[in-house]
Design a protein around this motif. Sequence first.
Motif, PDB file in Angstrom:
ATOM      1  N   CYS A  54       5.521   0.118   4.934  1.00  0.00           N
ATOM      2  CA  CYS A  54       5.932  -0.027   6.332  1.00  0.00           C
ATOM      3  C   CYS A  54       6.352   1.331   6.895  1.00  0.00           C
ATOM      4  CB  CYS A  54       7.084  -1.019   6.444  1.00  0.00           C
ATOM      5  SG  CYS A  54       6.636  -2.698   5.943  1.00  0.00           S
ATOM      6  N   PRO A  55       6.111   1.573   8.168  1.00  0.00           N
ATOM      7  CA  PRO A  55       6.365   2.901   8.739  1.00  0.00           C
ATOM      8  C   PRO A  55       7.840   3.284   8.819  1.00  0.00           C
ATOM      9  CG  PRO A  55       5.715   1.353  10.453  1.00  0.00           C
ATOM     10  CD  PRO A  55       5.470   0.667   9.142  1.00  0.00           C
ATOM     11  N   TYR A  56       8.750   2.309   8.696  1.00  0.00           N
ATOM     12  CA  TYR A  56      10.189   2.599   8.757  1.00  0.00           C
ATOM     13  C   TYR A  56      10.818   2.699   7.373  1.00  0.00           C
ATOM     14  CZ  TYR A  56      10.351  -2.391   7.778  1.00  0.00           C
ATOM     15  OH  TYR A  56      10.158  -3.620   7.201  1.00  0.00           O
ATOM     16  N   CYS A  57      10.061   2.404   6.315  1.00  0.00           N
ATOM     17  CA  CYS A  57      10.628   2.216   4.977  1.00  0.00           C
ATOM     18  C   CYS A  57      10.791   3.531   4.228  1.00  0.00           C
ATOM     19  CB  CYS A  57       9.737   1.280   4.166  1.00  0.00           C
ATOM     20  SG  CYS A  57      10.320   1.013   2.476  1.00  0.00           S
ATOM     21  N   ASP A  58      12.026   3.771   3.731  1.00  0.00           N
ATOM     22  CA  ASP A  58      12.251   4.952   2.903  1.00  0.00           C
ATOM     23  C   ASP A  58      12.645   4.566   1.482  1.00  0.00           C
ATOM     24  OD1 ASP A  58      14.825   4.012   3.373  1.00  0.00           O
ATOM     25  OD2 ASP A  58      15.702   6.016   3.520  1.00  0.00           O
ATOM     26  N   PHE A  59      12.392   3.312   1.098  1.00  0.00           N
ATOM     27  CA  PHE A  59      12.636   2.886  -0.268  1.00  0.00           C
ATOM     28  C   PHE A  59      11.510   3.367  -1.177  1.00  0.00           C
ATOM     29  CE2 PHE A  59      15.124  -0.237   2.128  1.00  0.00           C
ATOM     30  CZ  PHE A  59      16.327  -0.172   1.451  1.00  0.00           C
ATOM     31  N   ASN A  60      11.762   3.298  -2.472  1.00  0.00           N
ATOM     32  CA  ASN A  60      10.766   3.721  -3.444  1.00  0.00           C
ATOM     33  C   ASN A  60       9.716   2.619  -3.593  1.00  0.00           C
ATOM     34  OD1 ASN A  60       9.485   5.204  -5.501  1.00  0.00           O
ATOM     35  ND2 ASN A  60      10.666   4.151  -7.091  1.00  0.00           N
ATOM     36  N   SER A  61       8.738   2.647  -2.705  1.00  0.00           N
ATOM     37  CA  SER A  61       7.676   1.642  -2.736  1.00  0.00           C
ATOM     38  C   SER A  61       6.331   2.318  -2.558  1.00  0.00           C
ATOM     39  CB  SER A  61       7.895   0.584  -1.647  1.00  0.00           C
ATOM     40  OG  SER A  61       7.905   1.176  -0.366  1.00  0.00           O
ATOM     41  N   HIS A  62       5.315   1.764  -3.204  1.00  0.00           N
ATOM     42  CA  HIS A  62       3.984   2.381  -3.246  1.00  0.00           C
ATOM     43  C   HIS A  62       2.939   1.285  -3.033  1.00  0.00           C
ATOM     44  CE1 HIS A  62       5.928   5.957  -5.071  1.00  0.00           C
ATOM     45  NE2 HIS A  62       6.703   5.041  -5.613  1.00  0.00           N
ATOM     46  N   GLU A  63       1.979   1.561  -2.180  1.00  0.00           N
ATOM     47  CA  GLU A  63       0.965   0.563  -1.870  1.00  0.00           C
ATOM     48  C   GLU A  63       0.138   0.201  -3.095  1.00  0.00           C
ATOM     49  OE1 GLU A  63      -1.487   1.415   1.456  1.00  0.00           O
ATOM     50  OE2 GLU A  63       0.182   1.686   2.852  1.00  0.00           O
ATOM     51  N   VAL A  64      -0.083  -1.091  -3.240  1.00  0.00           N
ATOM     52  CA  VAL A  64      -0.982  -1.577  -4.299  1.00  0.00           C
ATOM     53  C   VAL A  64      -2.405  -1.214  -3.905  1.00  0.00           C
ATOM     54  CG1 VAL A  64      -1.932  -3.621  -5.397  1.00  0.00           C
ATOM     55  CG2 VAL A  64       0.523  -3.462  -4.988  1.00  0.00           C
ATOM     56  N   GLN A  65      -3.068  -0.516  -4.768  1.00  0.00           N
ATOM     57  CA  GLN A  65      -4.465  -0.160  -4.521  1.00  0.00           C
ATOM     58  C   GLN A  65      -5.291  -0.600  -5.723  1.00  0.00           C
ATOM     59  OE1 GLN A  65      -4.382   4.053  -3.669  1.00  0.00           O
ATOM     60  NE2 GLN A  65      -3.524   3.745  -1.625  1.00  0.00           N
TER      61      GLN A  65
END
Length: 414
Positions: A54-65
């Motif tokens: 998400c464009p507002y998210c600064d958590f440690n998250s990575h898109e599933v590819q």
Amino acid sequence: MIPIKLIDAADKAASSTAQPLEAAAAFMKPGTLHLAALPPLSLYIHFPWCVRKCPYCDFNSHEVQGGFPEDDYLAALRADLESALPLIWGRKVYTVFIGGGTPSLLSAAGLDRLLSDVRTLLPLDGAAEITMEANPGTFEAEKFRSYRASGVNRLSIGIQSFNAQHLRALGRIHDGDEARRAVDIAHANFDNFNLDLMYALPQQSLAQARRDIETAIAYAPPHLSLYHLTLEPNTFFAKHPPVVPDDDASADMQDMIRDLTAAAGYAQYEVSAYAQPQRQARHNRNYWEFGDYLGIGAGAHSKLSFPHRIVRQMRYKQPKAYLEHIVQGAQIQEQHEISREDLAFEFMLNALRLNHGFQVNLFAERTGLALNTIEKTLTLAESKGLLYRDHQIIRPTGLGQSFLNDLQQLFLSN
């Protein structure tokens, strides 16, 4: 998301090469603090993948590819937990929080395996609160029934808004109908759940914000987390700021939220948290009361107390790096001992978020410091009208709640 990032803001740790087993001995050497008893212990488990960032998210998250390595990651979490056991040996765990990312991408079998490993390795309290974050775009009724059967007894659902226009602006993968369906599924399978919503969204009017809150309240969730959208550094929104409500409009939304939640029987007990009676988030309260937490998984943070010192750790953030280092037993990227000079600020950074404050003796119990070490700062805060205290309680005043950052900053220079 839960408010863990607020704790992480104080976690700018110095890099260290010491590993958990070595650290266990090093951190238990006599120091200058004297904790009469260790605080309650929670477990945080981080799942670092999501469908879309998400464009507002600064958590440690990575898109599933193309998928994610579920089996490898679950094995790594078990190894991570096993290696941390010497640091928490004999301590009971009172709450578990599985956050992300989007943990509800886990298969039902994967979640069952994870919680089985946790029960095998840790002495969970019989009434432990076990929370899992979930996003509406990943809701499948059968899977969530399985999550409940595996032991998850509380959901935190990332609704953010019921308005299709605002969901698109936030980059969410679900629409309003999916959000409503997710709440229906939660109602059918859980008697304890939280709805996350945001306000002051791009182009949002007061009437639209009101409709979101009224829709959420109509479902009678036991708990609500209502966050003001912030443009965090290193996010897409920070680089490409959207048009959001100004300060006056945002203040009107906050007043509206306060009135609607109070009328519906929700008590605001923290900056962004509202709960029905007896439904406060026990895991989050442990953070705000400067309790201990062991964090496992990519990028997870820990705060652990010992009789003479308090330490913080952070695991490697990138999932690939975390998985590579876990094989070597070297998953901790940073760790440090909290200095005496920083303890008061770190305690107040959390505890002053609670509307009703904290018991006076909690400061000494959780920091090992005498209350008189911050006497001058307490007196200054009182003189500014930001703080109330008596022989039992210390809490922010209404003015202190409105200017919470200023109140907290006073303790930074203590």
